[in-house]
Scaffold this motif. Structure first.
Motif, PDB file in Angstrom:
ATOM      1  N   VAL A 169      15.606  36.768 -19.998  1.00 20.77           N
ATOM      2  CA  VAL A 169      16.131  36.397 -18.678  1.00 20.77           C
ATOM      3  C   VAL A 169      17.000  35.147 -18.787  1.00 20.77           C
ATOM      4  O   VAL A 169      18.106  35.081 -18.228  1.00 20.77           O
ATOM      5  N   PRO A 223      18.107  38.196  -9.669  1.00 19.56           N
ATOM      6  CA  PRO A 223      16.646  38.063  -9.500  1.00 19.56           C
ATOM      7  C   PRO A 223      15.988  39.344  -9.002  1.00 19.56           C
ATOM      8  O   PRO A 223      14.850  39.654  -9.395  1.00 19.56           O
ATOM      9  N   THR A 228      10.899  36.393 -20.674  1.00 23.88           N
ATOM     10  CA  THR A 228      11.403  35.110 -20.170  1.00 23.88           C
ATOM     11  C   THR A 228      12.615  34.625 -20.958  1.00 23.88           C
ATOM     12  O   THR A 228      13.611  34.168 -20.375  1.00 23.88           O
ATOM     13  N   VAL A 240      13.005  33.274 -10.558  1.00 24.02           N
ATOM     14  CA  VAL A 240      12.227  34.015 -11.555  1.00 24.02           C
ATOM     15  C   VAL A 240      11.077  33.154 -12.065  1.00 24.02           C
ATOM     16  O   VAL A 240       9.907  33.468 -11.859  1.00 24.02           O
ATOM     17  N   VAL A 252      15.594  41.635 -12.027  1.00 31.13           N
ATOM     18  CA  VAL A 252      14.553  41.158 -12.945  1.00 31.13           C
ATOM     19  C   VAL A 252      13.166  41.355 -12.355  1.00 31.13           C
ATOM     20  O   VAL A 252      12.255  41.879 -13.004  1.00 31.13           O
ATOM     21  N   ASN A 253      12.976  40.937 -11.111  1.00 33.42           N
ATOM     22  CA  ASN A 253      11.656  41.014 -10.489  1.00 33.42           C
ATOM     23  C   ASN A 253      11.208  42.456 -10.234  1.00 33.42           C
ATOM     24  O   ASN A 253      10.009  42.732 -10.111  1.00 33.42           O
TER      25      ASN A 253
END
Length: 353
Positions: free
Chosen positions: A200, A185, A197, A221, A188-189
């Protein structure tokens, strides 16, 4: 000439009582473990009761096993073997063909590519590079490639390998799966991965070890990413039985050629086909939701019992012999899941985009 008296073997009543007591001991342990895993400290890390079970069982089995009556051993063994097969078969009710169809070819392609590549890499690294025995390498690779501790259990039952080898494989899954669950996370963030999306969901579901780890990471997420990641993860779970069949064929041929190590051929017994049958039952939606939910809860408890019993049968001295090499194999596989899995995810998105 005197003849020896004829004796007739039978199962004494105390043997049955001892087996029941052994099963009851494991069940009580699993109940305590389930409560422990529900505590925020464990739940927030996505650590399932299965993981806590094998750790608690190993501690008890190595530090206090002398206090267990010898007659109870058969009950512990029953939980680690027979109950395990039932639980793995029931795991099929968690998967449906409709869910797998939702992510289409992209989800299936990611799952296939990661499962096959991780298994092959794990066998090569484990056997060729670190000189692990075949069973330990295969258990470690299966746990990383398919569905964590549940895959280790399925392969352990089919291979009939020694409990300490499963403990080493599960240890690798716990350590590196938890680290990845916490790391993903953040990556990704921060925008470092550059995934949308769908990407992910494909990446998380295709590369994290445990179902709980997938849900725990993706929920940080977005709900949409969590939904896709869970479906992709269950697609990997679906590949468990085909992989067992293919690996069984490979090991049988190796044995015929005189190249097999360990205890010979793999067995693919009824539980594998029971798993597939229950996937079909779940896909047909013939069972009420409440029944499926109840069976899944029982299944989690049965798997926790099996893991606890495996822990009780594991010996720290045996784990130490190959522990560093098994962990090193798991570390390399985890690096592959992160970087190789990201590459596979981006390639598949470009292919089906």
């Amino acid at each position: 000439m005197a003849t020896a008296p004829v004796t007739h073997s039978h199962t004494p009543p105390h043997d049955t009582r001892g087996r029941f007591n052994g099963i009851l001991l494991v069940a009580l342990f699993a109940l305590a473990v389930t409560q422990l895993a529900a505590l925020p400290a464990f739940a927030s890390l996505g650590i399932s009761p299965l993981i806590v079970g094998i750790l608690a069982g190993a501690l008890y089995g190595n530090l206090l096993r002398q206090g267990i009556p010898a007659g109870w051993a058969s009950g512990i063994n029953f939980s680690a073997r027979n109950l395990l097969r039932i639980a793995v078969a029931l795991f099929g009710l968690r998967v449906s063909l409709q869910e797998i169809a939702q992510v289409g070819w992209s989800g299936l392609t990611v799952s296939l590519a990661i499962v096959v590549s991780t298994l092959l890499l794990g066998l090569w690294v484990g056997i060729k590079l670190f000189k692990l025995d075949r069973d330990t390498a295969l258990l470690t690779a299966a746990g990383s490639a398919i569905c964590g501790a549940a895959a280790v259990l399925a392969f352990e039952s089919a291979l009939r390998s020694q409990p300490h080898k499963s403990a080493m494989a599960v240890g690798s899954v716990v350590l590196f799966g938890t680290l990845s669950m916490l790391l993903y996370p953040v990556l990704v963030n921060s925008g470092w991965l550059g995934l949308d999306t769908l990407g992910v969901g494909l990446f998380f579901g295709g590369t994290l070890h445990e179902v709980a780890q997938v849900v725990g990471a993706a929920s940080n997420v977005s709900p949409e990413a969590t939904h896709i990641a869970t479906i992709v993860k269950m697609t990997r779970v679906m590949l468990l039985v085909p992989v067992l069949l293919v690996v069984g064929l490979w090991i049988s041929r190796s044995r015929q050629a005189g190249q097999a190590q360990g205890n010979g051929r793999i067995n693919v017994p009824w539980f594998a086909f029971g798993f597939l049958a229950l996937v079909l039952v779940n896909s047909l939606q013939v069972l009420p939701t409440s029944v499926v939910s109840a069976v899944n809860q029982f299944d989690t408890f049965a798997l926790t019992m099996a893991m606890t019993a495996l822990g009780m049968e594991s010996k720290f001295s045996q784990i130490r012999q190959a522990g560093p090499r098994a962990l090193a194999t798991g570390a390399i596989l985890n690096l592959w899941l992160v970087f190789g899995g990201l590459g596979i995810t981006l390639a598949v998105q470009r292919l089906f985009g």
